[in-house]
Design a protein around this motif. Structure first.
Motif, mmCIF file in Angstrom:
data_model
loop_
_atom_site.group_PDB
_atom_site.id
_atom_site.type_symbol
_atom_site.label_atom_id
_atom_site.label_comp_id
_atom_site.label_asym_id
_atom_site.label_seq_id
_atom_site.Cartn_x
_atom_site.Cartn_y
_atom_site.Cartn_z
ATOM 1 N N ALA A 37 0.844 -1.210 0.000
ATOM 2 C CA ALA A 37 0.000 0.000 0.000
ATOM 3 C C ALA A 37 0.873 1.252 0.000
ATOM 4 O O ALA A 37 0.606 2.218 -0.736
ATOM 5 C CB ALA A 37 -0.926 -0.007 1.216
ATOM 6 N N ASP A 38 1.912 1.230 0.801
ATOM 7 C CA ASP A 38 2.830 2.361 0.882
ATOM 8 C C ASP A 38 3.509 2.615 -0.469
ATOM 9 O O ASP A 38 3.655 3.766 -0.903
ATOM 10 C CB ASP A 38 3.878 2.077 1.960
ATOM 11 N N LYS A 39 3.867 1.548 -1.155
ATOM 12 C CA LYS A 39 4.567 1.689 -2.446
ATOM 13 C C LYS A 39 3.645 2.166 -3.562
ATOM 14 O O LYS A 39 4.103 2.792 -4.512
ATOM 15 C CB LYS A 39 5.218 0.367 -2.832
ATOM 16 N N ILE A 40 2.352 1.878 -3.442
ATOM 17 C CA ILE A 40 1.409 2.280 -4.489
ATOM 18 C C ILE A 40 1.402 3.793 -4.655
ATOM 19 O O ILE A 40 1.363 4.306 -5.773
ATOM 20 C CB ILE A 40 -0.005 1.739 -4.193
ATOM 21 N N GLY A 56 5.911 3.009 -12.146
ATOM 22 C CA GLY A 56 6.525 2.026 -13.040
ATOM 23 C C GLY A 56 6.432 0.603 -12.520
ATOM 24 O O GLY A 56 5.436 0.206 -11.916
ATOM 25 N N GLU A 57 7.483 -0.164 -12.744
ATOM 26 C CA GLU A 57 7.484 -1.580 -12.401
ATOM 27 C C GLU A 57 7.328 -1.817 -10.903
ATOM 28 O O GLU A 57 6.689 -2.778 -10.484
ATOM 29 C CB GLU A 57 8.774 -2.244 -12.899
ATOM 30 N N VAL A 58 7.930 -0.944 -10.113
ATOM 31 C CA VAL A 58 7.838 -1.102 -8.654
ATOM 32 C C VAL A 58 6.387 -0.959 -8.211
ATOM 33 O O VAL A 58 5.875 -1.744 -7.406
ATOM 34 C CB VAL A 58 8.728 -0.071 -7.931
ATOM 35 N N GLN A 59 5.702 0.045 -8.764
ATOM 36 C CA GLN A 59 4.291 0.252 -8.417
ATOM 37 C C GLN A 59 3.426 -0.905 -8.920
ATOM 38 O O GLN A 59 2.525 -1.362 -8.208
ATOM 39 C CB GLN A 59 3.779 1.574 -8.979
ATOM 40 N N GLU A 60 3.697 -1.388 -10.126
ATOM 41 C CA GLU A 60 2.918 -2.499 -10.674
ATOM 42 C C GLU A 60 3.059 -3.752 -9.800
ATOM 43 O O GLU A 60 2.078 -4.453 -9.539
ATOM 44 C CB GLU A 60 3.354 -2.807 -12.114
ATOM 45 N N GLY A 98 -2.671 4.536 -8.162
ATOM 46 C CA GLY A 98 -2.197 3.365 -8.892
ATOM 47 C C GLY A 98 -2.957 3.063 -10.161
ATOM 48 O O GLY A 98 -2.590 2.140 -10.889
ATOM 49 N N ASN A 99 -4.035 3.837 -10.402
ATOM 50 C CA ASN A 99 -4.853 3.641 -11.607
ATOM 51 C C ASN A 99 -5.346 2.196 -11.717
ATOM 52 O O ASN A 99 -5.106 1.495 -12.707
ATOM 53 C CB ASN A 99 -4.076 4.038 -12.866
ATOM 54 N N PHE A 100 -6.015 1.738 -10.672
ATOM 55 C CA PHE A 100 -6.587 0.389 -10.660
ATOM 56 C C PHE A 100 -7.842 0.411 -9.795
ATOM 57 O O PHE A 100 -8.162 1.433 -9.181
ATOM 58 C CB PHE A 100 -5.578 -0.644 -10.157
ATOM 59 N N SER A 101 -8.572 -0.698 -9.778
ATOM 60 C CA SER A 101 -9.818 -0.781 -9.018
ATOM 61 C C SER A 101 -9.805 -2.016 -8.128
ATOM 62 O O SER A 101 -9.478 -3.115 -8.574
ATOM 63 C CB SER A 101 -11.012 -0.824 -9.967
ATOM 64 N N ILE A 102 -10.178 -1.839 -6.864
ATOM 65 C CA ILE A 102 -10.144 -2.924 -5.889
ATOM 66 C C ILE A 102 -11.416 -3.766 -5.928
ATOM 67 O O ILE A 102 -11.360 -4.995 -5.844
ATOM 68 C CB ILE A 102 -9.933 -2.351 -4.464
ATOM 69 N N GLU A 103 -12.566 -3.126 -6.090
ATOM 70 C CA GLU A 103 -13.848 -3.837 -5.939
ATOM 71 C C GLU A 103 -14.017 -5.020 -6.898
ATOM 72 O O GLU A 103 -14.486 -6.083 -6.465
ATOM 73 C CB GLU A 103 -15.015 -2.869 -6.084
ATOM 74 N N GLU A 155 -6.078 14.145 -2.101
ATOM 75 C CA GLU A 155 -5.240 15.339 -2.265
ATOM 76 C C GLU A 155 -3.927 15.182 -1.517
ATOM 77 O O GLU A 155 -2.853 15.516 -2.033
ATOM 78 C CB GLU A 155 -5.979 16.582 -1.752
ATOM 79 N N PHE A 156 -4.008 14.669 -0.304
ATOM 80 C CA PHE A 156 -2.812 14.471 0.513
ATOM 81 C C PHE A 156 -1.882 13.451 -0.145
ATOM 82 O O PHE A 156 -0.661 13.655 -0.197
ATOM 83 C CB PHE A 156 -3.208 14.006 1.915
ATOM 84 N N ALA A 157 -2.455 12.364 -0.671
ATOM 85 C CA ALA A 157 -1.650 11.316 -1.307
ATOM 86 C C ALA A 157 -0.877 11.860 -2.501
ATOM 87 O O ALA A 157 0.314 11.561 -2.677
ATOM 88 C CB ALA A 157 -2.544 10.152 -1.734
ATOM 89 N N PHE A 158 -1.532 12.672 -3.326
ATOM 90 C CA PHE A 158 -0.847 13.221 -4.500
ATOM 91 C C PHE A 158 0.203 14.262 -4.099
ATOM 92 O O PHE A 158 1.231 14.405 -4.777
ATOM 93 C CB PHE A 158 -1.859 13.795 -5.491
ATOM 94 N N LYS A 159 -0.037 14.943 -3.004
ATOM 95 C CA LYS A 159 0.971 15.868 -2.485
ATOM 96 C C LYS A 159 2.218 15.101 -2.051
ATOM 97 O O LYS A 159 3.350 15.513 -2.328
ATOM 98 C CB LYS A 159 0.394 16.654 -1.297
#
Length: 218
Positions: free
Chosen positions: A110-113, A118-122, A171-176, A207-211
């Motif tokens: 979760a922290d890395k997302i 790139g590859e690390v996030q994927e 991360g541009n993905f969906s959990i549900e 907003e905080f996450a993108f900051k």
């Protein structure tokens, strides 16, 4: 003499919110003190000299540190209302096992997302979903991890539930679609009064996450 209860916390923290929820589940009145983690207060450094982290619960001048340790303390001290841990020793051990799983196998990806790309996030997204699927399997058809009752493991996960939207957008993905049963339980948890009154607006977390991503230069 009334109890003096102070909580040192930071508003978007998935760990601090656990203490807020537990206190509100028990109906405990407390003073909330927001911490600036870039300039930690003398009180925080005094009360948690080892880790210097939030949350810190200060009960009648005595500090209790580490989020789920705080939640267990709250459950034991204010034991007359809404038990958070099961009374059965085996079930209690199982609850602690799953909280440990959450704070290792869920926290790290979760922290890395939101802090990588790139590859690390994927890779992190894949590990995150795998961990959530394991939790979904443990949840089964129960409304909560605690069965019919909102409890210890649910509180641990709610800190992550409130970050789901931010994680998805970073991360541009969906959990549900991957974990529909877990998501249904997450929505159930997020509707509880104790949670509604404790978690920030999801858009503020986004907003905080993108900051934070900008600080990490991603």
């Amino acid at each position: 003499m009334a109890d003096e209860v102070i909580l040192l916390d930071f508003w978007p923290s998935p760990f601090g919110v656990r203490a807020r929820i537990a206190l509100r589940e028990k109906g405990v009145e407390f003073e909330y003190r927001e911490e600036n983690l870039r300039e930690k207060s003398p009180l925080l450094l005094q009360m948690n000299p080892v880790h210097k982290k939030i949350p810190v619960l200060i009960h009648n001048g005595k500090p209790v540190c580490e989020s789920m340790n705080v939640v267990q303390y709250i459950d034991e001290v204010w034991s007359d209302k809404n038990p958070l841990l099961p009374s059965d020793p085996y079930q209690r051990a199982q609850a602690r096992f799953w909280v440990d799983f959450i704070d290792t196998k869920v926290y790290e990806p979760a922290d890395k997302i939101w802090s990588t790309k790139g590859e690390v996030q994927e890779k992190a997204k894949k590990e995150y979903i795998e961990a959530l699927k394991i939790l979904e399997s443990e949840l089964g058809n129960k409304p909560y991890f605690g069965g019919d009752n909102f409890g210890f493991v649910d509180i641990a996960m709610t800190g992550y539930y409130m970050w789901f939207e931010a994680s998805e957008k970073c991360g541009n993905f969906s959990i549900e679609p991957e974990c529909p049963t877990l998501m249904a339980s997450a929505k159930r948890c997020l509707q509880r009064d104790s949670v509604v009154n404790s978690v920030p607006d999801p858009e503020k977390i986004v907003e905080f996450a993108f900051k934070i991503r900008k600080i990490y230069c991603v």
